[in-house]
Design a protein around this motif. Structure first.
Motif, PDB file in Angstrom:
ATOM      1  N   PRO A   1      -6.303  -4.420   0.541  1.00 22.71           N
ATOM      2  CA  PRO A   1      -7.274  -4.075  -0.491  1.00 22.71           C
ATOM      3  C   PRO A   1      -8.685  -4.331   0.025  1.00 22.71           C
ATOM      4  CG  PRO A   1      -5.539  -5.441  -1.404  1.00 22.71           C
ATOM      5  CD  PRO A   1      -5.350  -5.425   0.082  1.00 22.71           C
ATOM      6  N   ASP A   2      -9.542  -3.368  -0.118  1.00 17.26           N
ATOM      7  CA  ASP A   2     -10.898  -3.488   0.421  1.00 17.26           C
ATOM      8  C   ASP A   2     -11.797  -2.454  -0.250  1.00 17.26           C
ATOM      9  OD1 ASP A   2     -13.149  -3.853   1.943  1.00 17.26           O
ATOM     10  OD2 ASP A   2     -12.381  -2.764   3.676  1.00 17.26           O
ATOM     11  N   PRO A   3     -12.166  -2.738  -1.510  1.00 17.73           N
ATOM     12  CA  PRO A   3     -12.944  -1.750  -2.257  1.00 17.73           C
ATOM     13  C   PRO A   3     -14.221  -1.347  -1.530  1.00 17.73           C
ATOM     14  CG  PRO A   3     -12.701  -3.810  -3.505  1.00 17.73           C
ATOM     15  CD  PRO A   3     -11.862  -3.934  -2.291  1.00 17.73           C
TER      16      PRO A   3
ATOM     17  N   GLN B   1     -15.248   1.601 -10.976  1.00 23.69           N
ATOM     18  CA  GLN B   1     -16.351   1.591 -10.035  1.00 23.69           C
ATOM     19  C   GLN B   1     -17.557   0.829 -10.584  1.00 23.69           C
ATOM     20  OE1 GLN B   1     -16.750   5.192  -8.048  1.00 23.69           O
ATOM     21  NE2 GLN B   1     -18.379   4.449  -6.707  1.00 23.69           N
TER      22      GLN B   1
ATOM     23  N   GLU C   1      -9.601  -0.651  -6.594  1.00 24.42           N
ATOM     24  CA  GLU C   1      -9.336   0.558  -5.817  1.00 24.42           C
ATOM     25  C   GLU C   1      -8.458   1.563  -6.529  1.00 24.42           C
ATOM     26  OE1 GLU C   1      -7.968   0.299  -1.800  1.00 24.42           O
ATOM     27  OE2 GLU C   1      -9.104  -1.547  -1.495  1.00 24.42           O
ATOM     28  N   ILE C   2      -7.554   1.070  -7.370  1.00 19.85           N
ATOM     29  CA  ILE C   2      -6.539   2.005  -7.866  1.00 19.85           C
ATOM     30  C   ILE C   2      -6.687   2.394  -9.332  1.00 19.85           C
ATOM     31  CG2 ILE C   2      -4.868   1.240  -6.142  1.00 19.85           C
ATOM     32  CD1 ILE C   2      -3.490  -0.357  -8.273  1.00 19.85           C
TER      33      ILE C   2
ATOM     34  N   HIS D   1     -13.024   1.365   0.876  1.00 17.36           N
ATOM     35  CA  HIS D   1     -12.078   2.404   0.444  1.00 17.36           C
ATOM     36  C   HIS D   1     -12.613   3.284  -0.672  1.00 17.36           C
ATOM     37  CE1 HIS D   1      -8.404   0.033   2.098  1.00 17.36           C
ATOM     38  NE2 HIS D   1      -9.014   0.720   3.013  1.00 17.36           N
ATOM     39  N   PHE D   2     -13.640   2.788  -1.376  1.00 15.60           N
ATOM     40  CA  PHE D   2     -14.079   3.497  -2.568  1.00 15.60           C
ATOM     41  C   PHE D   2     -14.417   4.949  -2.323  1.00 15.60           C
ATOM     42  CE2 PHE D   2     -15.234   0.691  -6.224  1.00 15.60           C
ATOM     43  CZ  PHE D   2     -14.450   1.435  -7.069  1.00 15.60           C
TER      44      PHE D   2
ATOM     45  N   TYR E   1     -16.922  -2.897 -10.504  1.00 22.01           N
ATOM     46  CA  TYR E   1     -17.046  -3.425  -9.150  1.00 22.01           C
ATOM     47  C   TYR E   1     -18.514  -3.528  -8.729  1.00 22.01           C
ATOM     48  CZ  TYR E   1     -16.775  -3.521  -4.061  1.00 22.01           C
ATOM     49  OH  TYR E   1     -16.938  -3.852  -2.746  1.00 22.01           O
TER      50      TYR E   1
ATOM     51  N   ARG F   1       0.833  -1.205   0.000  1.00 18.27           N
ATOM     52  CA  ARG F   1       0.000   0.000   0.000  1.00 18.27           C
ATOM     53  C   ARG F   1       0.867   1.254   0.000  1.00 18.27           C
ATOM     54  NH1 ARG F   1      -5.112   0.994  -1.479  1.00 18.27           N
ATOM     55  NH2 ARG F   1      -5.810  -0.829  -0.319  1.00 18.27           N
TER      56      ARG F   1
ATOM     57  N   SER G   1      -9.344  -7.070  -6.282  1.00 20.63           N
ATOM     58  CA  SER G   1      -9.750  -6.151  -5.206  1.00 20.63           C
ATOM     59  C   SER G   1      -8.864  -4.916  -5.203  1.00 20.63           C
ATOM     60  CB  SER G   1      -9.610  -6.805  -3.830  1.00 20.63           C
ATOM     61  OG  SER G   1     -10.394  -7.936  -3.739  1.00 20.63           O
TER      62      SER G   1
END
Ligand SMILES: Nc1ncnc2c1ncn2[C@@H]1O[C@H](COP(=O)(O)OP(=O)(O)O)[C@@H](O)[C@H]1O
Ligand SMILES: Nc1ncnc2c1ncn2[C@@H]1O[C@H](COP(=O)(O)OP(=O)(O)O)[C@@H](O)[C@H]1O
Ligand SMILES: [Mg+2]
Ligand SMILES: [Mg+2]
Lengths: 360, 338
Positions: B276-278, A239, A219-220, B281-282, A242, A190, A215
């Motif tokens: 990681p934990d969408p 987004q 996020e990135i 964290h989103f 997901y 991270r 996952s």
């Protein structure tokens, strides 16, 4: 803004002998806008690294482009003479290779590796190179004294920072990161991702980020492309992907990653194994593992590429306006947009793709 | 594929029972590394207190080098503890055991190893690897071995067993090897299974199937399972309770949903932010900040091992190792903040 990178209908195979080529990457379209982070995910062996090498102009025999184009700032890298290609590397395009923590030369101090890299690109004096190396170390938050260390004297996380510093030393516009944090512990991972994000804001490069860790990617990345058996089966803003994966493969892959915390719930993930790329099943390559498989269609006809919403595409019969031999199942999504550019003609078996004939 | 037990199976919590199978107090393991004169003492485990209840899944989570493997190997008596107490099935385990007692202990405590490529003997068939513990631990008479091996292979999803009996490890995929590793561990009829990062070397699509296999077997056999991992998501998927290790110390233990949902030790909080934990964290756009690295195990600071990196550090943190504090129902942290 015009894309920084535009991969058009690219086919790549491996084989020393022209008559004996295995097609690995099959008809890939992918664009990266300046400053954008595009994620590429899929099970191991699906061709992520192969695609990245070709898209970075780094493909070497036995790998070969069989068809298509790789346009970097409008220039087709597949047709560029080697010396021009070499000039681009590091300066305009660079790559952090998979397991690259181990690719630093073990017997050369890191400072020398910077000098060598910059000399190859005609960056002035040794002093200039040294100053640049110092600046890059500051950017990746490594103490300057480590410039005079040998790679083995650094921890895994520090080595990866050094590799990233080297990859960014000439401020390229496009950076391929192939599983850059896979071997690292979560805290180190991270920290490196935060650092990359900061660097991207300062230096403004576009990124293709490859990982099997969906996952993390969600996020990135700004956009995510999901690859299966050498083809991109779905692409969507991170987004949206997901919140609602469209391709059954994406949904299954996502369900292979349990969430952290919350109520525990049984997941079934992804049953079965990816196909042998030398013997792809007819129709959709994912059909044998697909829980929404339509008999008579998915096992005979290659899926069309459908643009379901703005900025999304999926290659799946479930989303076709007309399914060749059967109607849409009731569970299928309703509002489907028109087929987009480059949509494959339904009915053309994948086996007729360039290069494929030679392998059968 | 493997039979599934549905959601009830996963939900049954530590309530499974409150009878400890394993109780560990003050467990410490040091290794001497380097030559005479320049030898250093590496404290791989420091004062670990931990119990595992009958029928529960305990997730043991920590970064690499935090002592997870050392814990598992020491509990399995593949390594001798330097000090501390181990009680198994209510009985104290003396520091020196004769061969018969050692064998008995190892029969009760079996391991599944991290690397499926090196943990099976390349020269032996699947049948041999799985039958061997039946004999070593005198689980079944020789005449019953063939049937027992068939049943074990079926249980771990290697079906039909005839297709696998005569194969050598090189003829198996990584996931299949790991299934053989599980069958071999089960063959001893253990009360406690220690699975040391059993999925970390496998491809993503295979990881979940191995985790589900372990959960199914754990339920079916009412086994106690210690699931060792560096992956918070895997730990929270598997575990009734989670224990967090840092630099050879256990710093937090509690029900899985609490430790992940309301981590109390600042180190657990750091891990939680990093993973990681969408789902959480989103769109937060939060920066990740962390300082420092884990301490040198040959030169541990006195007091809390996390003090040098802790955003809440106080003077007392560096003076003595904090006591365990109750921070919620069944939830403890070794931190002066509470
Ligand atoms: N140099 C090579 N020669 C022949 N086949 C290769 C070579 N490199 C990769 N492949 C094959 O190409 C496929 C895709 O590999 P790769 O691009 O590394 O996938 P990924 O990065 O998604 O794991 C695999 O089947 C692999 O065996
Ligand atoms: N046999 C050994 N000799 C010396 N040091 C060891 C030995 N086994 C483990 N260690 C050290 O103990 C520490 C904890 O290691 P380990 O238990 O393998 O951690 P983990 O499994 O959490 O990665 C590490 O610093 C490791 O180098
Ligand atoms: Mg790869
Ligand atoms: Mg370990």
């Amino acid at each position: 803004m015009p894309p920084l990178l535009e991969v058009r209908d690219l086919y790549i195979g491996y084989g020393w002998d022209e008559r004996n080529v295995t097609t690995i990457v099959r008809g890939v379209n992918l664009t990266v806008a300046p400053g954008e982070v595009v994620g590429l995910a899929g099970e191991s062996g699906c061709g992520k690294t192969t695609l990245a090498f070709a898209a970075a102009g780094l493909l070497e025999p036995p790998g070969r482009a069989l068809a298509g184009q790789v346009l970097f700032e409008g220039t087709n890298l597949l047709e560029l003479p080697p010396e021009q290609l070499r000039a681009l590397h590091l300066a305009r395009i660079s790559m952090v290779f998979q397991a690259s923590m181990n690719v630093l030369n073990p017997v050369t101090r890191i400072r020398e590796q910077f000098k060598d890299a910059m000399k190859a690109h005609g960056v002035g004096s040794a002093d200039e190179a040294s100053a640049r190396a110092k600046e890059m170390f500051a950017r990746v938050k490594l103490p300057e004294r480590f410039l005079d260390a040998y790679p083995h004297q650094l921890s895994g996380g520090m080595r990866q920072r050094a590799v990233i510093a080297l990859a960014l030393c000439l401020e390229p516009k496009l950076v391929f990161l192939d599983e850059p944090t896979t071997a690292l512990d979560v805290v180190v991972q991270r920290s490196i991702i935060q650092m990359l994000n900061d660097l991207r804001h300062d230096l403004g490069f576009g990124v293709v980020f490859i990982t099997h860790d969906l996952s993390l990617l969600v996020e990135i990345a700004d956009r995510i492309a999901i690859m299966y058996a050498g083809a991109i089966v779905e692409e969507a803003p991170a987004q949206l992907l997901y919140q609602g994966p469209e391709h059954p493969y994406t949904a299954a892959l996502m369900s292979a990653f349990p969430p952290v915390g919350g109520k525990r719930k049984r997941l079934e993930g992804l049953a079965g194994q990816p196909p042998d790329l030398r013997r792809l099943p007819p129709g959709c390559a994912f059909a044998p593992r697909c829980t929404r498989f339509i008999q008579g269609t998915c096992d005979t006809v290659a899926p069309p590429e459908v643009r379901t919403t703005e900025g999304r595409r999926v290659s799946c019969h479930l989303y076709a306006e007309t399914v060749p031999s059967r109607p849409l199942p009731e569970a299928g999504p309703e509002a489907l947009g028109s087929r987009g550019n480059g949509a494959r003609v339904a009915g053309q078996p994948i086996g007729l793709s360039p290069g494929e004939g030679a392998t059968n | 594929m493997v039979s599934t037990l549905g959601e009830e199976g996963l939900r049954a919590g530590p309530q499974g029972s409150q009878v400890p199978v394993l109780e560990v107090r003050g467990l410490t393991k040091t290794y001497s590394v380097g030559r005479f004169g320049k030898a250093k003492l590496v404290r791989a485990l420091s004062n670990v207190d931990l119990s595992v209840m009958r029928g529960e899944v305990l997730g043991l989570v920590g970064e690499s080098g935090s002592g997870k493997t050392t814990f598992a190997r020491t509990v399995a008596l593949l390594e001798r503890p330097t000090s501390g107490e181990i009680r198994l099935l209510g009985r104290g385990v003396p520091n020196r055991l004769n061969q018969a007692r050692l064998r008995e202990h190892r029969g009760h405590v079996q391991m599944v190893f991290q690397d499926p490529y090196t943990s099976l003997d390349p020269l032996h068939t699947v049948r041999y690897s799985v039958a061997r513990p039946l004999q070593t631990f005198k689980v079944a008479p020789k005449a019953a071995h063939a049937e027992a091996v068939d049943r074990l292979l079926t249980q771990v999803g290697l079906v039909p067993p005839q297709d696998f009996l005569r194969r050598y490890p090189y003829q198996l995929s990584g996931g299949q090897r790991q299934r053989v590793g599980v069958a071999r561990a089960l063959a001893a009829r253990p009360a406690l299974l220690l699975a040391d990062e059993p999925t970390s070397m496998l491809d993503v699509s295979i990881r979940l199937s191995i985790m589900n296999l372990l959960l199914d077997l754990q339920k079916a056999e009412s086994l106690s399972l210690v699931f060792v991992t560096h992956d918070l998501a895997g730990a929270s998927y598997m575990s009734d309770r989670i224990a967090i290790m840092y630099a050879g110390h256990l710093v937090e233990v509690g029900p899985s949903e609490r430790v992940m949902g309301e981590p109390r030790h600042p180190y657990t909080q750091l891990l939680r932010r990093a993973a990681p934990d969408p789902a959480s964290h989103f769109g937060t756009g939060r920066r990740f900040e962390a300082r420092g690295d884990p301490p040198d195990l040959a030169n541990l600071p006195s007091g809390c091992p996390f003090a040098a990196r802790c955003p809440h550090v106080r003077k007392e943190c560096t003076e003595a190792l904090p006591e365990w504090r109750q921070v919620g129902p069944g939830h403890q942290a070794r931190c002066v903040l509470y």
